[in-house]
Scaffold this motif. Sequence first.
Motif, PDB file in Angstrom:
ATOM      1  N   PRO A 112       0.836  -1.200   0.000  1.00  0.00           N
ATOM      2  CA  PRO A 112       0.000   0.000   0.000  1.00  0.00           C
ATOM      3  C   PRO A 112       0.870   1.250   0.000  1.00  0.00           C
ATOM      4  CG  PRO A 112       0.076  -0.995   2.192  1.00  0.00           C
ATOM      5  CD  PRO A 112       0.786  -1.935   1.270  1.00  0.00           C
ATOM      6  N   ALA A 113       0.244   2.396  -0.166  1.00  0.00           N
ATOM      7  CA  ALA A 113       0.990   3.650  -0.183  1.00  0.00           C
ATOM      8  C   ALA A 113       1.682   3.876   1.161  1.00  0.00           C
ATOM      9  CB  ALA A 113       0.048   4.807  -0.486  1.00  0.00           C
ATOM     10  N   ARG A 114       2.869   4.473   1.095  1.00  0.00           N
ATOM     11  CA  ARG A 114       3.591   4.768   2.332  1.00  0.00           C
ATOM     12  C   ARG A 114       2.849   5.845   3.110  1.00  0.00           C
ATOM     13  NH1 ARG A 114       6.868   8.037   5.089  1.00  0.00           N
ATOM     14  NH2 ARG A 114       8.773   7.205   6.069  1.00  0.00           N
ATOM     15  N   PRO A 115       2.636   5.649   4.409  1.00  0.00           N
ATOM     16  CA  PRO A 115       1.969   6.686   5.208  1.00  0.00           C
ATOM     17  C   PRO A 115       2.889   7.866   5.447  1.00  0.00           C
ATOM     18  CG  PRO A 115       2.719   4.890   6.623  1.00  0.00           C
ATOM     19  CD  PRO A 115       2.989   4.461   5.204  1.00  0.00           C
ATOM     20  N   ASP A 116       2.308   9.003   5.812  1.00  0.00           N
ATOM     21  CA  ASP A 116       3.103  10.170   6.171  1.00  0.00           C
ATOM     22  C   ASP A 116       3.803   9.933   7.508  1.00  0.00           C
ATOM     23  OD1 ASP A 116       2.230  11.519   3.917  1.00  0.00           O
ATOM     24  OD2 ASP A 116       0.504  12.396   4.950  1.00  0.00           O
ATOM     25  N   GLY A 117       4.876  10.682   7.725  1.00  0.00           N
ATOM     26  CA  GLY A 117       5.571  10.601   8.997  1.00  0.00           C
ATOM     27  C   GLY A 117       6.630   9.512   9.029  1.00  0.00           C
ATOM     28  N   VAL A 118       7.044   9.166  10.244  1.00  0.00           N
ATOM     29  CA  VAL A 118       8.111   8.195  10.457  1.00  0.00           C
ATOM     30  C   VAL A 118       7.578   6.779  10.270  1.00  0.00           C
ATOM     31  CG1 VAL A 118       9.670   7.221  12.193  1.00  0.00           C
ATOM     32  CG2 VAL A 118       9.387   9.699  12.020  1.00  0.00           C
ATOM     33  N   VAL A 119       8.342   5.954   9.575  1.00  0.00           N
ATOM     34  CA  VAL A 119       8.029   4.535   9.431  1.00  0.00           C
ATOM     35  C   VAL A 119       9.115   3.719  10.127  1.00  0.00           C
ATOM     36  CG1 VAL A 119       7.883   2.595   7.814  1.00  0.00           C
ATOM     37  CG2 VAL A 119       6.667   4.721   7.319  1.00  0.00           C
ATOM     38  N   ILE A 120       8.686   2.754  10.915  1.00  0.00           N
ATOM     39  CA  ILE A 120       9.602   1.836  11.594  1.00  0.00           C
ATOM     40  C   ILE A 120       9.341   0.442  11.061  1.00  0.00           C
ATOM     41  CG2 ILE A 120      10.232   0.819  13.827  1.00  0.00           C
ATOM     42  CD1 ILE A 120       9.345   3.428  15.150  1.00  0.00           C
ATOM     43  N   TRP A 121      10.393  -0.263  10.712  1.00  0.00           N
ATOM     44  CA  TRP A 121      10.276  -1.640  10.229  1.00  0.00           C
ATOM     45  C   TRP A 121      10.494  -2.577  11.410  1.00  0.00           C
ATOM     46  CZ3 TRP A 121      14.027  -4.012   5.990  1.00  0.00           C
ATOM     47  CH2 TRP A 121      13.691  -5.355   5.777  1.00  0.00           C
ATOM     48  N   ALA A 122       9.474  -3.395  11.718  1.00  0.00           N
ATOM     49  CA  ALA A 122       9.592  -4.402  12.782  1.00  0.00           C
ATOM     50  C   ALA A 122       9.714  -5.766  12.139  1.00  0.00           C
ATOM     51  CB  ALA A 122       8.387  -4.352  13.711  1.00  0.00           C
ATOM     52  N   ARG A 123      10.875  -6.355  12.268  1.00  0.00           N
ATOM     53  CA  ARG A 123      11.126  -7.668  11.674  1.00  0.00           C
ATOM     54  C   ARG A 123      10.798  -8.751  12.708  1.00  0.00           C
ATOM     55  NH1 ARG A 123      14.391 -12.615  11.881  1.00  0.00           N
ATOM     56  NH2 ARG A 123      14.675 -13.259   9.718  1.00  0.00           N
TER      57      ARG A 123
END
Length: 398
Positions: free
Chosen positions: A27-38
Motif C-alpha cells: 500500500p501507499a507509504r503513510p506520512d511521517g516516520v516509518v519503523i520496520w519491525a522484523r
Amino acid sequence: MARSLSIAAFLASRGSADLPTRLLEYPARPDGVVIWARCTHVDQLTAIETLGRKVTVDGDPITIIPTIREWTHTIGGRAIQEPRSKETIREFIDHWKPTLGIWVRGDLDPLLMDEMRAAKMHCVLVDANGDGLEQVTGGWVPGAMRSLLSQFEAILALDQNAADRLIRAGTPPETIIVSGAMEDCPPPLPCDETDRQALAKAIGTRPTWLAAAAHLSELNDLSRAHKQASRRAHRLLFVITPRNPNDAYTFADAMREQGFYVDMRSETPFPTELTQVYVIDTEDDLGLWYRIAPITFIGGTLRGGGCRDPFEATALGSAVLYGPLVAPFQRHAARLNAAGASRLIRSSNDLGAIIEILLAVDKTAELARAAWDVTSRGAIVSNRIADYIRLRLEELGH
C-alpha cells in the motif's frame, strides 16, 4: 560499521536468488516516520501492535510496518511477508523508507542485516534471549556473530542471563539494556464514569459475577452455576452480556424459567435488591462491567465459538475464569495460568463451585492482584521500549 570478511563471503555465496516475496502490492507509504519491525513468529505481532499504539500517543505520526519470516495465510492484513532476496529487500526499503529497524528476537539474517546497514538504517534488537548465538540464518559463518551484533545500536535483553550470553558472543556491554519481555497488552476498554458510579451505588455491597460475551450454548451451564453459587450468597447478582445482542431476550426468558428474578438493562436501568440475573441488552461497553464485577467468566470458553481476550478483564481489576477453549487467546491464558492469576474450568460442572470459592473477597483479590501483575508487567516493558524509540527518534531529528 564495516562488515566482517566472513559475512561478505557468506553474502557472496548466497547471491541474489529470486526468492518468494510478498503476496500483494505494497500500500501507499503513510506520512511521517516509518519503523520496520522484523518478526519471526506470528505471535509477536500483537506485541508489535501494542508497541505501535504506545509510540504514537503524541506528536508526529509514527507507523510500524511488521514483516514476518514464517508466513501463513492466517495473518490477514496484520503483516507483510519478509523480503528474502537482495532485490526485494532493496525494493521494500526504497518503498517504505524506514528510519528505524526493530529486530524482534529470532535469528540474525546476514543478507537482511547487510541491506539495512547499506541503507544506513538505525537498528535495535528487542526481546533478545541469547538463543541462536552460535549460528545465523542460512548456515554457519565463523566469526560473524560479533559483527552482526555490533550492528545494533541497542539490544534490549529479556534478563541478565541473556545479557551475559550476548556479551560473551561479542556484544559491547554498553549497548545492552535489560528490559524484560515486550508483551502485548490491550488498551483498557472505555466506560462512562457517570454510569459506573451510578451502577456501583445501586449494587452496593452485593457480590457480583459477570458472564462476558456469553454464548447461548452455555446457557444451562451458567444457570446451574448461578443456582449453586447463590446457595452460599443469596444476594449474589449475575450479570450477563450476550455475545450476540439479539440473544438477550432468550437469555432472560430461559433464566426466568429457571426461577430467577430477571431484569433487563433497557427496562430497568439499575438492578434492584430483587434482581438475581441482570441481562444487558443495551450498547454498554464491556469496560463498564469489567469495572463493576469482581469476577468474570469468559463466555465461549466452555463450548467453543470464540471468546473475548481475558486480558481485557484483568487489566480492569476483574478476576477471570474460563474453560479450555480460549482460542485465539491461548498465549494470554497461558501467561495468566503460569502466574496463578486465573482459574481454568476443566468441566462445566465445576463453574459453580469455582464461583463459590471466589466469593471469598480475599480469594478474588489475590487472583486479581496476580492478574494485574501479569498485564501491568508487560505494559511496563512495552512502555520502556516505546520511550527508548521516541527518544532515539528525537535524537535523529524526527
